[in-house]
Enzyme design. Structure first.
Site, PDB file in Angstrom:
ATOM      1  N   HIS A 122     -21.833  47.506 -47.812  1.00  0.00           N
ATOM      2  CA  HIS A 122     -22.456  46.718 -46.737  1.00  0.00           C
ATOM      3  C   HIS A 122     -23.165  45.495 -47.304  1.00  0.00           C
ATOM      4  O   HIS A 122     -23.008  44.379 -46.794  1.00  0.00           O
ATOM      5  CB  HIS A 122     -23.452  47.594 -45.976  1.00  0.00           C
ATOM      6  CG  HIS A 122     -24.311  46.835 -45.012  1.00  0.00           C
ATOM      7  ND1 HIS A 122     -23.965  46.633 -43.706  1.00  0.00           N
ATOM      8  CD2 HIS A 122     -25.517  46.220 -45.169  1.00  0.00           C
ATOM      9  CE1 HIS A 122     -24.900  45.932 -43.093  1.00  0.00           C
ATOM     10  NE2 HIS A 122     -25.857  45.661 -43.967  1.00  0.00           N
ATOM     11  N   HIS A 127     -22.926  40.896 -46.781  1.00  0.00           N
ATOM     12  CA  HIS A 127     -23.941  39.846 -46.797  1.00  0.00           C
ATOM     13  C   HIS A 127     -23.804  38.814 -47.915  1.00  0.00           C
ATOM     14  O   HIS A 127     -24.075  37.632 -47.696  1.00  0.00           O
ATOM     15  CB  HIS A 127     -25.334  40.479 -46.905  1.00  0.00           C
ATOM     16  CG  HIS A 127     -25.774  41.200 -45.674  1.00  0.00           C
ATOM     17  ND1 HIS A 127     -25.840  40.603 -44.440  1.00  0.00           N
ATOM     18  CD2 HIS A 127     -26.174  42.489 -45.491  1.00  0.00           C
ATOM     19  CE1 HIS A 127     -26.270  41.479 -43.542  1.00  0.00           C
ATOM     20  NE2 HIS A 127     -26.479  42.627 -44.153  1.00  0.00           N
ATOM     21  N   GLU A 167     -27.497  40.485 -39.349  1.00  0.00           N
ATOM     22  CA  GLU A 167     -26.746  41.743 -39.274  1.00  0.00           C
ATOM     23  C   GLU A 167     -25.622  41.701 -38.236  1.00  0.00           C
ATOM     24  O   GLU A 167     -24.501  42.125 -38.515  1.00  0.00           O
ATOM     25  CB  GLU A 167     -27.688  42.914 -38.962  1.00  0.00           C
ATOM     26  CG  GLU A 167     -28.641  43.276 -40.085  1.00  0.00           C
ATOM     27  CD  GLU A 167     -27.952  43.865 -41.311  1.00  0.00           C
ATOM     28  OE1 GLU A 167     -26.725  44.108 -41.277  1.00  0.00           O
ATOM     29  OE2 GLU A 167     -28.651  44.072 -42.316  1.00  0.00           O
ATOM     30  N   SER A 187     -18.915  44.368 -42.460  1.00  0.00           N
ATOM     31  CA  SER A 187     -18.690  45.530 -43.328  1.00  0.00           C
ATOM     32  C   SER A 187     -18.265  46.755 -42.537  1.00  0.00           C
ATOM     33  O   SER A 187     -18.121  47.844 -43.102  1.00  0.00           O
ATOM     34  CB  SER A 187     -19.962  45.847 -44.129  1.00  0.00           C
ATOM     35  OG  SER A 187     -21.048  46.134 -43.257  1.00  0.00           O
TER      36      SER A 187
END
Length: 265
Positions: A122, A127, A167, A187
């Protein structure tokens, strides 16, 4: 961030190298191969440019030093190895220092499709590619500094800003179609497809609305906020975010668009 976790972060040796067992590299490979095929025509171009810049390995979990070299060269950021869960204070402190927290564990096969706490896939796949982009990196830095100075009550509202941008944010493409920049979506194979479908609501980004919107971490999102471009994150960073937080506190939250979470019996 105080909830319990079953995961244990792996520690680096004296040279900074983290050793992962073969089955964990296989989990990374399976996640990478499945998700990389979902990105074309869905992920924003700035994210795809970051994927190219990082040149992530497909068959093994990357070392943080490999990621750091690219981030330092592009935006002056680096990663910071952390346990599975950290405090809000530590999270904001790292962002304020241009360090992005990366939990050095990877999900189990039982939680392959969905994981509530952020794992290394993730954090790095979701990111780090956009941390090569100056607007995204600057927004993340500004956010960290605000959070570091905020009260416990203010941080609850700031968390919604992060949730609906970093997010789970969407962005308009040049042809006015929608693209993904939120790492929580990028993700997640399931949410990558779901967020573009007919079920969720998608609304233009309005700071006060974002700060007043409830969310749950354990479901597909019923609502996403859309920015006009990645560069708009720079504009958000220049807004009086804390004044908006105080106004959101005064007005209160919108009614949630989801059912309450069932308590475990």
């Amino acid at each position: 961030m105080s909830k319990l976790t079953q995961y244990q972060a792996r520690q680096a040796d004296d040279s900074g190298f983290i050793s992962y067992p073969k089955d964990e590299h296989q989990t990374w490979q399976a996640l990478y191969e499945r998700q990389i095929t979902n990105l074309p025509n869905r992920a924003c171009k700035e994210y795809l440019q970051g994927i190219d810049a990082l040149n992530l390995p497909s068959d093994r979990i990357p070392q943080l030093g490999e990621i750091d070299k690219v981030l330092l060269d592009t935006t002056g950021w680096k990663t910071a190895a952390v346990p599975a869960l950290i405090s809000f204070g530590r999270f904001f402190e790292l962002l304020a220092n241009r360090e992005f927290p990366v939990a050095t564990f990877i999900r189990s096969k039982e939680e392959f499709d969905y994981l509530q706490e952020p794992d290394i896939f993730h954090e790095i796949f979701g990111h780090c590619p956009l941390l090569t982009n100056p607007a995204f990196a600057n927004f993340s830095h500004t956010y960290g500094k605000l959070g570091l100075a905020a009260s416990k009550e203010e941080r609850v509202f700031l968390a919604r800003l992060y949730w609906f941008t970093v997010e789970f944010g969407l962005v308009k493409a040049q042809n006015q179609s929608l693209e993904i920049y939120g790492g929580g979506i990028l993700s997640s194979p399931g949410e990558t497809l779901y967020c573009m479908g007919d079920v969720p609501e998608r609304k233009p980004f309005e700071l006060l609305d974002v700060l007043r919107t409830p969310y749950r971490i354990d479901i597909m999102q019923p609502i996403y906020y859309v920015i006009d471009s990645i560069d708009f994150l720079d504009e958000i960073a220049r807004m009086d975010i804390m004044a908006a937080v105080h106004e959101a506190q005064r007005l209160g939250l919108f009614a949630p668009q989801f059912a309450p979470k069932e308590k475990a019996s």
